[in-house]
Design a protein around this motif. Sequence first.
Motif: not given
Length: 206
Positions: A34-51
């Motif tokens: 699902n596209k929306m699920k993938a985009l939300k997972l990417l948000f959490f990955a980006d947040r983790y990696h940035l922090r």
Amino acid sequence: MPALQILASVRKSTQALNYFAHKASSGAPIRKLNKMKALKLLFFADRYHLRKYGRPVSNCAYFAMNHGPVASEAKRIAEESTHLDSRSRSYARRYLRRNDLYHFSTIADVDDAVLSKTDREALDFAWQTFGHYTEFRLRDITHHYPEWKRRAATLRTGRPRVKMEYSDFFDEPDPGYNPCHELSKKERDIARELYLDSETVANLWK
């Protein structure tokens, strides 16, 4: 955004979405997500990696929308949008195909040369921590993070999307929600300052 930087974010986003699609349906004949699920997972990955490491995985431009934070280039990739330049669209279509309005599937292996070891660490974090939720539950969860919440009032005026800032990813979500890598207040302040300094330097070269 310069063409080379757009291509870099497209390559990273394509492989991140591809990574999640493989995770979502390991062993299935059609690896669909699902596209929306993938985009939300990417948000959490980006947040983790940035922090944790001082940069996001995707380096996409982020916007707050009614269904939560959205990485712009990644959304265009999942939708096979005509807003992508021809080179970027051609690259993305080597790995992903849109199935319908809400789903895309993987058609090739993840390119190991694109994702670093820490990129994969962040993607695995997102999948292991949030991958069992539905796209609608993930949407609701993201509404408890400050980078989206600060734009919620503007969205309620009818604006379809509002630009988000990566510097807000260092702030804490509502109590009880996973911060995507724990940081003390001092660590958050230092990490944010280092990130802003790196952005200032990067902008000098644009």
